[in-house]
Each structure stands twice: as structure tokens, then as C-alpha cells.
Motif scaffolding. Structure first.
Motif: not given
Length: 532
Positions: A386, A415-416, A419-420, A422-423, A426, A446
Motif C-alpha cells: 500500500e 495497484r493492480e 486490486e487482484q 481485493e477481488n 471479496d 475486505t
């Protein structure tokens, strides 16, 4: 008018009881009146309303029966007709009470015994009330008394105007007392119980030592020197932190006294307990270094969010810093209010090398870069992805060997990757059955939702009914050992206050409390903190 001998005797008895029990004479006379009323009811009927009065000057006893004014009396021992009542009092109305004189009562043996019991009970209750009033405001003081008896290791102390108890676990280890010994102790609790006021004393309480210093050191009594905190291992060792409000007075020297006279007086009372007198400091790191005396500290690292501090010492100072059975570091932790981790210089170097390696591997794998780039990021102080993803681009580009394009590419990859992750989290959250609404609670991420699902917290209501301990964990001390219990958010670097705020937000969102209630609670917390 001459006063008969038995009347005088009645007043003399009341005076004697009042003096002996240290209670008001009026209370004793009122108890006698209650006793006479009870004896009179046994003669005239239990449902008869009797009033007894004793003249406090002459000792004369007057008995009266109270009758309620009614239209048509049904019970002539408790009621009187309105017409008959108006013969005695022309202004009498229905519902009034009319008094009727009764002849003097000749007490029988049973009635006299009953009256005696009433008087004794009333006097005992008055004595208990007096004791409670005497001692309820003395919590936090040192009292002197005489040992009355010892029961199963508990010491019963005669304080003159009451009895107190020192439980076995409130006595300094290995000290013994016998009947008649003088004893000094700290009043830490006074309770009003069914069997009378219970006064609890302690000789192991940290404030007992603080109060002894207050008695021995005039500067503390006058407020020139302030005792900031105390930590004790009763009968063995103690630490006390002091601060001088006058720059010309040394707080440690004042507490030690000429040739140690003042501190030795306290040590003598505490059965030879070793006392370390520590100068208090506003700076936490300096204060903790002082608290660990006599060990010499090489370096300290504070983690204010977690309330922990790492202390680095030389190899030859490790045993001194920890103390016998961890005594020195335990007392220092109690004194300062910080959790203290002690390690040697070699252990600290090894730990830092391990952290550096772990961070290098994280950056290398997550950003798909070679090891040298990962080492550069780790050596520049980056600890998390982060930080790389959202740091100012110029800060990243200023690293030696990086340019703006390199920095921009690293941020894009970071960031990618986030995001991965995070998905994936989730998706895991959905599989665990955690509701979407829970993500709207402020402070919840999350990754936390996954942890919640693994701990059966799946709705806003589930979170609302949690306690802070359920999230951050708690510790329990049993049989001399401290056991740590993990919470649902263990490892998320979340403080107890943040956990409480999260729970309060969930309660508002669930409708358990209103936003106004939360505001009032926050204001009360601020006021309490200011008062402390």
C-alpha cells in the motif's frame, strides 16, 4: 415532681449504652420506645397501633393507642366511630388518628426478653451505621490497629471504633501476626453488608507503599514531590516513579533521605522489600530506560499504536534487565504502563534482517521485479505494498536508480496486485456468507470481512453485539501465568479504541443505539479522561 428510681435508671442505661457504643443517646431512647411498643402489642393485640414515648428529661413512659376515625367501626381495637371521636376532638374527620392513653405496662418475663432483643438489634444497627459512616470516607488511608485474632490466615484487626480484616492474600508473604500485635495497613474497600460494615485492609496494595512514603517524606506530603506510579512484588521488590515540581529539589534524593533513613523506614515496614526509586519522565522511552535500572539499555523502539516498546540490551545485560523470574521487566511494565519486549543486540539484528528479507521477497513477487529492486524498496523503509501504491510519485522516483517512468510502473503494478487481492478476498467473503452491508461500517476492510466470516461474524448485527476483546483479543492471568487469547482481527494492527469505534458504528447502523447516544458516550469518555 419527683422522678422515680426506675425512671432514672432507664435514662442512666440509655446514657451508658450510648457512651459504650459511641452512638447518639436519642437512638438508644428510640430503640427503647420501639421495644416498649412491641411489648405493649403482645398484650393489647398485634394489630393494635401503639405509640410509646419516653421523656428524655424525666424518663417518664407514656403509652397511647392510636385509633382510626371511621363512619362505622368494625374493629374497636383499631377504629373509632366519628361521633365518639368528636367527643374527644370536635374537629376530627374520617381518616384521622385519635390517641387514647393506656395505663402503664407491667412487663412480664417474655415481654421483657422481647424488648431486650429489640433494643439490642436497634443499637447494633445504629453501631454498624456509625462504623460505616466513620470509615467509608477513609478509603485510601493508612490505619493503625491491634490484632484481635487470626482466622485461617486472615487477620482480624481492632481499629478502636470498628473491626477490619486483612485477607491472607493481602498480607506480605512470610509475615505472621499474633494476638495483641500492632499493625499498620491500607484501607482499600469498605462495604455495607447484611452482617454489618466490612472494612478490608491490605499490606500488599501498591498505594500502601505510596502512603508510607507520603508519611516519611515531607516533600511528598506538601505536594512538592509527586508519586506518579507504583509497582510492587510484595515482600520482594518494588519500583516507585517520582517527579519534583521544584527544579531545585532532587525527587530521588528526597525519598532516599539522609543516609537512606527515609527509604529504610518504608523498607522496614514492608519486611525488607527492595525499593527502586525512579525519576519520572514525560518522554516514554527515557522513562522506560530509567524503569529498567539497574540494567543498561542500548536502544529502544516505540510502537505507540500497539502500546508496546522493544528494548535492546547488550548480551551481558539481558539477565539483569529481565530480572529473576522476569521480575525486573514485569515491574517496569507495570510502572510505565507499556508492554516491554527485551532482546539482545544479536537478536535485534537477526530480526531486522529477517524483516528485510521478508519485505524484499514481498516486493519481488508482488511487483514482478528482480531482487535488487525489492531490496532498494525495503532499504528505503517501505514495508507494505500500500505504501508503494499510494506514496507520492516524486518520493518513489527520488530513490537512487529509479526514474519517473520506473516509479510510475511500480505504482501501477502495486495497484493492480492490490486490486487482484481485493477481488480474491471479496470472493472469499461471499463464500463465507458475510453480508455486503458489513463492508459499509467505517474502518472495515475486505480482508477484515474474511476474518469476520472465519469467526462467525457475518452481519452488521453480529458486529454490533461484539465486545472490543472479541476483535483485538485479551489476556488472562491464572496460576501466575499470563495467557493470550486471540481476537477476530488479530494481526490487523488495529487498536482497542479503533475496535470500539467500529463496534459503536455498527450499533448505530443496526439501530441498536442512535447517533446522539454515541455522541453523548464520546463526550462522557472525554470528560472521564480529562478527570483522570
Amino acid at each position: 415532681m419527683a422522678v422515680s428510681a426506675n425512671r432514672l435508671e432507664l435514662l442512666q442505661i440509655a446514657d451508658a449504652v450510648a457512651r459504650e457504643k459511641t452512638i447518639d443517646r436519642k437512638i438508644v431512647i428510640a430503640a427503647m420506645e420501639d421495644a416498649i411498643q412491641k411489648a405493649a402489642r403482645s398484650r393489647y393485640g398485634a394489630d393494635t397501633e401503639i405509640r410509646a414515648e419516653i421523656d428524655g428529661r424525666t424518663g417518664e413512659i407514656r403509652l397511647q393507642r392510636l385509633l382510626e376515625v371511621v363512619d362505622v367501626p368494625e374493629n374497636f381495637s383499631t377504629e373509632i366511630a366519628l361521633d365518639d371521636a368528636r367527643l374527644r376532638n370536635p374537629s376530627a374527620q374520617v381518616g384521622d388518628l385519635i390517641s387514647e392513653p393506656l395505663p402503664p405496662l407491667d412487663f412480664g418475663r417474655i415481654a421483657a426478653q422481647s424488648a431486650k432483643q429489640v433494643i439490642m438489634q436497634k443499637v447494633r444497627d445504629a453501631e454498624r451505621d456509625r462504623q460505616y459512616e466513620d470509615f467509608k470516607d477513609r478509603i485510601g488511608e493508612i490505619v493503625n490497629g491491634t490484632v484481635k485474632r487470626v482466622e485461617y490466615g486472615n487477620v482480624i484487626v481492632d481499629l478502636g471504633r470498628g473491626e477490619a480484616m486483612i485477607r491472607r492474600d493481602e498480607l506480605i508473604p512470610r509475615e505472621t501476626f499474633k494476638y495483641g500485635d500492632r499493625i499498620r495497613a491500607y484501607v482499600y474497600d469498605v462495604r455495607r453488608e447484611q452482617r454489618g460494615p466490612q472494612i478490608f485492609l491490605s499490606r500488599t496494595h501498591p498505594q500502601f507503599m505510596a502512603k508510607l512514603f507520603t508519611m516519611e517524606v515531607p516533600e511528598i506530603y506538601d505536594g512538592i514531590i509527586e508519586i506518579k506510579s507504583v509497582a510492587r512484588d510484595p515482600g520482594s521488590r518494588a519500583k516507585i516513579a517520582v517527579l519534583s515540581n521544584d527544579s531545585s529539589i532532587d525527587p530521588v534524593g528526597a525519598c532516599v533521605g539522609m543516609r537512606g533513613s527515609r527509604v529504610q523506614a518504608v523498607v522496614g515496614e514492608l519486611q525488607g522489600e527492595r525499593i527502586d526509586i525512579i525519576p519520572w519522565q514525560q518522554d516514554a522511552a527515557t522513562f522506560i530506560v530509567n524503569a529498567l535500572q539497574p540494567a543498561e539499555v542500548s536502544k529502544v523502539v516505540l510502537d505507540e499504536d500497539a502500546g508496546r516498546i522493544e528494548v535492546v540490551v547488550a548480551d551481558d545485560q539481558l539477565s539483569l534487565a529481565i530480572g529473576r523470574r522476569g521480575q525486573n521487566v514485569r515491574l517496569a511494565s507495570q510502572l510505565t504502563g507499556w508492554d516491554i519486549d527485551i532482546m539482545t543486540e544479536d537478536e535485534e539484528s537477526e530480526r531486522r534482517q529477517k524483516e528485510f528479507t521478508e519485505r524484499t521477497e514481498l516486493f519481488t513477487e508482488a511487483l514482478d521485479v528482480d531482487e535488487m529492486v525489492g531490496q532498494l524498496l525495503a532499504s528505503e523503509g517501505f514495508a507494505k505494498l500500500e505504501e508503494v501504491a499510494f506514496v507520492d510519485l516524486d518520493d518513489l522516483a527520488s530513490i537512487e536508480g529509479f526514474d519517473e517512468d520506473t516509479a510510475e510502473e511500480l505504482q501501477t503494478r502495486a495497484r493492480e496486485y492490490l486490486e487482484q487481492i481485493e477481488n480474491e478476498q471479496d470472493e472469499e467473503r461471499r463464500k463465507l456468507g458475510v453480508e455486503d452491508d458489513l463492508k459499509s461500517v467505517p474502518g472495515v476492510t475486505t480482508a477484515m470481512l474474511v476474518a469476520f466470516g472465519q469467526n462467525d461474524v457475518k452481519t452488521v448485527e453480529d458486529l454490533a453485539y461484539c465486545a472490543a476483546d472479541d476483535l483485538v483479543g485479551w489476556t488472562e492471568r491464572k496460576d501466575g501465568e499470563t495467557k493470550r487469547f486471540e481476537g477476530a482481527l488479530q494481526g490487523f494492527e488495529i487498536s482497542r479504541q479503533e475496535a470500539e469505534e467500529m463496534i459503536m458504528a455498527a450499533r448505530v447502523q443496526a439501530g441498536i443505539i442512535s447517533a446522539e447516544d454515541e455522541t453523548v458516550a464520546e463526550e462522557q469518555e472525554v470528560e472521564e479522561a480529562a478527570a483522570v
